[in-house]
Scaffold this motif. Structure first.
Motif, PDB file in Angstrom:
ATOM      1  N   THR A 144       0.523  -1.165  -0.098  1.00 27.44           N
ATOM      2  CA  THR A 144      -0.129  -0.375   0.145  1.00 27.44           C
ATOM      3  C   THR A 144       1.229   1.713   0.079  1.00 27.44           C
ATOM      4  N   VAL A 145       0.445   2.332  -0.582  1.00 30.39           N
ATOM      5  CA  VAL A 145       1.184   3.492  -0.707  1.00 30.39           C
ATOM      6  C   VAL A 145       0.055   4.317  -0.527  1.00 30.39           C
ATOM      7  N   GLU A 146       0.413   5.185   0.520  1.00 29.87           N
ATOM      8  CA  GLU A 146      -0.513   6.386   1.053  1.00 29.87           C
ATOM      9  C   GLU A 146       0.483   7.854   0.721  1.00 29.87           C
ATOM     10  N   LEU A 147      -0.365   8.726   0.144  1.00 25.59           N
ATOM     11  CA  LEU A 147       0.131  10.135  -0.050  1.00 25.59           C
ATOM     12  C   LEU A 147      -1.455  11.646  -0.278  1.00 25.59           C
ATOM     13  N   PHE A 148      -1.378  12.185  -0.398  1.00 30.15           N
ATOM     14  CA  PHE A 148      -1.328  13.361  -0.117  1.00 30.15           C
ATOM     15  C   PHE A 148      -1.605  14.256  -1.457  1.00 30.15           C
ATOM     16  N   ARG A 149      -2.938  14.250  -1.922  1.00 29.20           N
ATOM     17  CA  ARG A 149      -1.996  15.287  -3.122  1.00 29.20           C
ATOM     18  C   ARG A 149      -3.667  15.757  -3.477  1.00 29.20           C
ATOM     19  N   ILE A 150      -3.166  17.260  -4.158  1.00 33.75           N
ATOM     20  CA  ILE A 150      -4.936  18.614  -4.059  1.00 33.75           C
ATOM     21  C   ILE A 150      -5.569  17.663  -5.301  1.00 33.75           C
ATOM     22  N   PRO A 151      -6.076  17.781  -5.186  1.00 34.16           N
ATOM     23  CA  PRO A 151      -7.343  17.389  -6.892  1.00 34.16           C
ATOM     24  C   PRO A 151      -7.507  17.726  -8.292  1.00 34.16           C
ATOM     25  N   CYS A 152      -7.337  17.902  -9.065  1.00 34.05           N
ATOM     26  CA  CYS A 152      -7.245  18.553  -9.643  1.00 34.05           C
ATOM     27  C   CYS A 152      -8.479  18.428 -11.005  1.00 34.05           C
ATOM     28  N   ASP A 153      -8.956  18.593 -10.215  1.00 31.60           N
ATOM     29  CA  ASP A 153     -11.254  19.406 -10.394  1.00 31.60           C
ATOM     30  C   ASP A 153     -11.011  20.729 -10.464  1.00 31.60           C
ATOM     31  N   GLY A 154      -9.885  21.634 -10.616  1.00 33.15           N
ATOM     32  CA  GLY A 154     -10.168  23.101 -10.750  1.00 33.15           C
ATOM     33  C   GLY A 154     -10.421  24.354  -9.915  1.00 33.15           C
ATOM     34  N   SER A 155     -11.076  23.507  -8.442  1.00 31.03           N
ATOM     35  CA  SER A 155     -11.137  24.493  -7.574  1.00 31.03           C
ATOM     36  C   SER A 155     -10.841  23.828  -6.176  1.00 31.03           C
ATOM     37  N   SER A 156     -10.368  22.795  -6.083  1.00 31.79           N
ATOM     38  CA  SER A 156      -9.483  21.876  -4.999  1.00 31.79           C
ATOM     39  C   SER A 156      -8.784  23.010  -4.532  1.00 31.79           C
ATOM     40  N   VAL A 157      -8.228  23.637  -3.544  1.00 27.68           N
ATOM     41  CA  VAL A 157      -6.739  23.553  -2.709  1.00 27.68           C
ATOM     42  C   VAL A 157      -6.285  23.360  -1.372  1.00 27.68           C
ATOM     43  N   LYS A 158      -6.782  22.697  -1.342  1.00 29.48           N
ATOM     44  CA  LYS A 158      -6.053  22.091  -0.065  1.00 29.48           C
ATOM     45  C   LYS A 158      -6.202  19.516  -0.521  1.00 29.48           C
ATOM     46  N   ALA A 159      -5.149  19.849  -0.200  1.00 29.10           N
ATOM     47  CA  ALA A 159      -4.791  17.650  -0.256  1.00 29.10           C
ATOM     48  C   ALA A 159      -5.612  16.675   0.717  1.00 29.10           C
ATOM     49  N   GLN A 160      -6.152  15.969  -0.422  1.00 25.22           N
ATOM     50  CA  GLN A 160      -6.918  14.867   0.130  1.00 25.22           C
ATOM     51  C   GLN A 160      -6.005  13.520   0.039  1.00 25.22           C
ATOM     52  N   ARG A 161      -6.191  12.358   1.242  1.00 26.06           N
ATOM     53  CA  ARG A 161      -5.395  11.369   1.550  1.00 26.06           C
ATOM     54  C   ARG A 161      -6.451  10.312   0.139  1.00 26.06           C
ATOM     55  N   VAL A 162      -4.606  10.265  -0.469  1.00 30.69           N
ATOM     56  CA  VAL A 162      -5.209   8.609  -1.876  1.00 30.69           C
ATOM     57  C   VAL A 162      -4.221   7.874  -1.012  1.00 30.69           C
ATOM     58  N   ILE A 163      -5.184   6.562  -1.804  1.00 29.78           N
ATOM     59  CA  ILE A 163      -4.575   4.749  -0.800  1.00 29.78           C
ATOM     60  C   ILE A 163      -4.035   4.494  -2.230  1.00 29.78           C
ATOM     61  N   LEU A 164      -3.156   4.166  -2.714  1.00 24.52           N
ATOM     62  CA  LEU A 164      -2.952   3.090  -4.002  1.00 24.52           C
ATOM     63  C   LEU A 164      -2.199   1.872  -3.869  1.00 24.52           C
ATOM     64  N   VAL A 165      -2.150   1.112  -4.507  1.00 21.22           N
ATOM     65  CA  VAL A 165      -1.374  -0.053  -4.738  1.00 21.22           C
ATOM     66  C   VAL A 165       0.051  -0.648  -5.130  1.00 21.22           C
ATOM     67  N   ALA A 166       1.033  -0.549  -5.164  1.00 20.84           N
ATOM     68  CA  ALA A 166       1.985  -0.808  -5.911  1.00 20.84           C
ATOM     69  C   ALA A 166       2.503  -2.343  -5.977  1.00 20.84           C
ATOM     70  N   THR A 167       2.636  -2.922  -7.228  1.00 16.76           N
ATOM     71  CA  THR A 167       1.932  -4.552  -6.996  1.00 16.76           C
ATOM     72  C   THR A 167       4.140  -4.729  -8.309  1.00 16.76           C
ATOM     73  N   ILE A 168       5.056  -5.595  -8.018  1.00 18.43           N
ATOM     74  CA  ILE A 168       5.748  -6.348  -8.621  1.00 18.43           C
ATOM     75  C   ILE A 168       5.036  -6.907  -8.905  1.00 18.43           C
ATOM     76  N   GLY A 169       5.259  -7.954 -10.570  1.00 18.65           N
ATOM     77  CA  GLY A 169       5.082  -9.087 -10.884  1.00 18.65           C
ATOM     78  C   GLY A 169       5.867  -9.632 -12.268  1.00 18.65           C
ATOM     79  N   PRO A 170       6.003  -9.950 -12.970  1.00 12.87           N
ATOM     80  CA  PRO A 170       6.202 -10.585 -14.485  1.00 12.87           C
ATOM     81  C   PRO A 170       5.891  -9.287 -15.890  1.00 12.87           C
TER      82      PRO A 170
END
Length: 132
Positions: free
Chosen positions: A90-116
């Protein structure tokens, strides 16, 4: 005969976007080439300036750097852990949504997988949990 949809085809079709190799090399900590799903790219990297967001000083290079940095740290933490976690983390980060109006970072959870990859080589894919 079964046809397999390859990683190379997914990149050519735009479903996967290769990470900037210079950023990957600069950050280090990546044991393999990195790609993002299109959804991760649109939600966490893509950026367009909109009225009221100029002071945020956001840009795609900086946003990709942040995503790769947090992924590299997650890989480092997993590698130094006494308990192996398999090929997915699991990768957790905070990013500002690219919606044209947001200015506050929001938490995002992603998954990094290593495979063939297409030829059995190790590759890393960063996706939303629902995609992986």
């Amino acid at each position: 005969m079964t046809t397999t949809y390859t990683r190379a085809q997914a990149i050519a079709d735009g479903y996967l976007i290769e990470a900037d190799p210079q950023l990957v090399a600069t950050l280090g900590g990546f044991p393999a080439p990195v790609a993002y799903t299109d959804a991760v790219f649109r939600e966490c990297i893509a950026w367009r300036d909109a009225p009221g967001t100029e002071a945020l000083r956001q840009g795609e290079v900086q946003r990709e750097w942040d995503l790769l940095l947090m992924t590299s740290r997650a890989i480092g933490a997993a590698c130094s852990s006494a308990r192996p976690r398999g090929n997915r983390l699991t990768v957790e980060l905070f990013r500002i949504p690219c919606d044209g109006s947001s200015v506050k970072a929001q938490r995002v959870i992603l998954v990094a997988t290593i495979g063939p990859g297409d030829c059995g080589e190790p590759v890393i894919t960063i996706a939303r949990p629902s995609e992986g």
